[in-house]
Structures are given as C-alpha cells and as structure tokens.
Design a protein around this motif. Structure first.
Motif, PDB file in Angstrom:
ATOM      1  N   CYS A  96       4.387  -6.269   5.207  1.00 40.18           N
ATOM      2  CA  CYS A  96       4.284  -6.906   6.399  1.00 40.18           C
ATOM      3  C   CYS A  96       5.850  -6.842   6.716  1.00 40.18           C
ATOM      4  O   CYS A  96       6.696  -7.197   6.072  1.00 40.18           O
ATOM      5  N   ASP A  97       6.216  -6.175   7.952  1.00 42.12           N
ATOM      6  CA  ASP A  97       7.386  -6.228   8.567  1.00 42.12           C
ATOM      7  C   ASP A  97       7.529  -6.243   9.937  1.00 42.12           C
ATOM      8  O   ASP A  97       7.063  -5.564  10.619  1.00 42.12           O
ATOM      9  N   GLU A  98       8.202  -7.443  10.235  1.00 44.08           N
ATOM     10  CA  GLU A  98       8.370  -7.688  11.571  1.00 44.08           C
ATOM     11  C   GLU A  98       9.739  -7.003  11.740  1.00 44.08           C
ATOM     12  O   GLU A  98      10.706  -7.474  11.482  1.00 44.08           O
ATOM     13  N   ILE A  99       9.575  -6.054  12.851  1.00 43.43           N
ATOM     14  CA  ILE A  99      10.878  -5.278  13.246  1.00 43.43           C
ATOM     15  C   ILE A  99      11.239  -5.106  14.927  1.00 43.43           C
ATOM     16  O   ILE A  99      10.287  -5.541  15.846  1.00 43.43           O
ATOM     17  N   THR A 100      12.532  -4.573  15.159  1.00 43.95           N
ATOM     18  CA  THR A 100      12.633  -4.121  16.291  1.00 43.95           C
ATOM     19  C   THR A 100      12.444  -2.657  16.308  1.00 43.95           C
ATOM     20  O   THR A 100      13.196  -2.122  15.485  1.00 43.95           O
ATOM     21  N   PHE A 101      11.383  -2.052  16.927  1.00 47.42           N
ATOM     22  CA  PHE A 101      11.151  -0.703  16.873  1.00 47.42           C
ATOM     23  C   PHE A 101      11.759   0.131  17.904  1.00 47.42           C
ATOM     24  O   PHE A 101      11.732  -0.419  19.359  1.00 47.42           O
ATOM     25  N   HIS A 102      12.445   0.853  17.613  1.00 53.24           N
ATOM     26  CA  HIS A 102      13.193   2.113  18.586  1.00 53.24           C
ATOM     27  C   HIS A 102      12.570   3.281  18.924  1.00 53.24           C
ATOM     28  O   HIS A 102      12.053   3.909  17.817  1.00 53.24           O
ATOM     29  N   GLN A 103      12.572   3.813  20.112  1.00 58.27           N
ATOM     30  CA  GLN A 103      12.214   5.133  20.364  1.00 58.27           C
ATOM     31  C   GLN A 103      13.227   5.737  21.472  1.00 58.27           C
ATOM     32  O   GLN A 103      13.584   5.204  22.161  1.00 58.27           O
ATOM     33  N   LEU A 104      13.651   7.075  21.093  1.00 53.90           N
ATOM     34  CA  LEU A 104      14.548   7.712  21.886  1.00 53.90           C
ATOM     35  C   LEU A 104      13.829   8.925  22.249  1.00 53.90           C
ATOM     36  O   LEU A 104      13.584   9.813  21.689  1.00 53.90           O
ATOM     37  N   ALA A 105      13.261   8.967  23.587  1.00 56.28           N
ATOM     38  CA  ALA A 105      12.597  10.156  24.023  1.00 56.28           C
ATOM     39  C   ALA A 105      12.648  10.534  25.585  1.00 56.28           C
ATOM     40  O   ALA A 105      13.013   9.652  26.312  1.00 56.28           O
ATOM     41  N   ARG A 106      12.124  11.654  25.616  1.00 56.81           N
ATOM     42  CA  ARG A 106      11.922  12.176  27.179  1.00 56.81           C
ATOM     43  C   ARG A 106      10.858  11.265  27.887  1.00 56.81           C
ATOM     44  O   ARG A 106      10.088  10.848  27.434  1.00 56.81           O
ATOM     45  N   GLY A 107      11.041  11.087  29.221  1.00 56.03           N
ATOM     46  CA  GLY A 107      10.067  10.550  29.975  1.00 56.03           C
ATOM     47  C   GLY A 107       8.777  10.966  30.014  1.00 56.03           C
ATOM     48  O   GLY A 107       8.035  10.276  29.955  1.00 56.03           O
ATOM     49  N   ALA A 108       8.880  12.313  30.080  1.00 56.38           N
ATOM     50  CA  ALA A 108       7.338  12.725  29.914  1.00 56.38           C
ATOM     51  C   ALA A 108       6.708  12.635  28.570  1.00 56.38           C
ATOM     52  O   ALA A 108       5.353  12.067  28.561  1.00 56.38           O
ATOM     53  N   ASP A 109       7.407  12.679  27.512  1.00 50.26           N
ATOM     54  CA  ASP A 109       6.737  11.936  26.138  1.00 50.26           C
ATOM     55  C   ASP A 109       6.227  10.768  26.169  1.00 50.26           C
ATOM     56  O   ASP A 109       5.277  10.282  25.626  1.00 50.26           O
ATOM     57  N   LEU A 110       7.140   9.701  26.738  1.00 52.42           N
ATOM     58  CA  LEU A 110       6.832   8.218  26.770  1.00 52.42           C
ATOM     59  C   LEU A 110       5.463   8.107  27.522  1.00 52.42           C
ATOM     60  O   LEU A 110       4.762   7.087  27.352  1.00 52.42           O
TER      61      LEU A 110
END
Length: 203
Positions: A105-119
């Motif tokens: 179990c891991d509580e994390i801050t999850f980050h994504q770097l992506a183009r708007g269309a992919d999000l």
C-alpha cells in the motif's frame, strides 16, 4: 537534470529505503517486484510486466482516474490499459509506503505530464487539446500480491479533492523518450546490484 527528470529519477527512493530496513524475505521480494515494475512501466516495457514470473495469470486492476473509473481484467486488458496511456509522463512523490504478506500500500502524490487531448481521453477537464498540463493528486495504490511475490492487480484510488491541473510551459518539461531512458538506466542499476532474475522469490 531538470526538476521533472530529477523527480522521476528519485521516485523509487522510498521503496529502496523500505527494502533496506525490511527483513522478511517475502516482503523483500514483493518490494523488488514493485520496484522493477515501476521502472518497466516507465520504460514502456509492458510485455515484461505481464510475464509469469512478475504477474499472476489473471490480474485485476481497479482504476479511479478522472471521471471514468474502470475495472481491467486479464493480461490482455492490462496491456491495453498501459498502451492507452500514450505519451504521458508519469511519476510519483511523497510516499507513505508499507508492505505485508498480502502486498503493498502506498499513498502518494501521483503526477502526470500530458497533452490536453490525452487527458480528456481519460476524463480530466482541460481547456486546450494542444496544451501541456501537469496533473497531480493524492492517490492510494493498493497492490495485492500472491504467495510467490507476483503482482495480482492494482487498485488505484484518487482523492479528487486534492486534484490540481495546471498548464505549463513546454520549456520546463521533459520528453517521454527521456523519461523512458531514465527508467531503463534504473533497471540496469537494479540488475547490477541484485543480479539476474532478482525479482523471482526463491521461497
């Protein structure tokens, strides 16, 4: 090294720290599987993740990202899920990590770097398809494992009250290609430290 690349490079340090203070052999094997899995995923080596020495025959993923929660079953489904991420850069930080016989179990801050269309494709509300966005939220990752230290699934729960989405200047970003290279370097370092097939628990 720019800040995002450094964050990717550092993301498994909490796992390393927990491994080094863990004595139980099954727990150590689970941590090694987790450690390797994250770098395989980041490197785009998805076929290695679903091999029988890494994953059970019928994994089940439960994913609550964006507005489209989903259940993904079976290795074909898992591969399709990973391939759907596209050219998104992923990393995590601020771990609160624990391991037990049943898994991680891991509580994390999850980050994504992506183009708007992919999000938009995974349900995040952004304004510009061509914009580059940094998305972050607190998430709980619960990864069940079997008695042979193989991954049985991923349960990913997002705290939507913590969700932040900001458009960023592309000059401050890194590329998916560079991130994959960082993860491959880390995979090589793991094998150099632990030897071939280090992720297979001997019991």
């Amino acid at each position: 090294m720019i800040a995002i690349e450094q964050a990717v490079f550092d993301c498994m340090k909490p796992t390393q720290a927990l491994y080094e203070r863990t004595d139980d052999s099954l727990h150590k094997a689970i941590l090694l599987n987790f450690w390797r899995h994250v770098h395989l995923e980041g490197a785009g080596l998805y076929d290695e993740i679903v091999k029988p020495d890494m994953m059970v025959d019928h994994p089940v993923y439960r994913v609550s990202w964006g507005d489209s929660p989903a259940v993904v079953e079976g290795k074909d489904g898992v591969l399709a899920f990973y391939n759907s991420v596209g050219e998104t850069v992923l990393w995590h930080s601020d771990d609160r990590l624990a391991v037990n016989d049943w898994g991680i179990c891991d509580e994390i801050t999850f980050h994504q770097l992506a183009r708007g269309a992919d999000l938009k494709a995974v349900g995040y509300a952004v304004e510009r398809d061509e914009g580059l966005y940094h998305v972050s939220s607190r998430q709980a990752f619960v990864w069940p494992y079997d008695g042979s230290a193989r991954l049985a699934g991923e349960h990913l729960y997002e705290d939507k009250t913590s969700l932040k989405i900001e458009e960023i200047d592309p000059s401050l970003a890194t590329t998916p290609e560079r991130v994959r290279a960082i993860h491959r370097e880390q995979l090589a370092a793991l094998e150099a430290r632990f030897g071939p097939r280090y992720w297979v628990w001997q019991g």
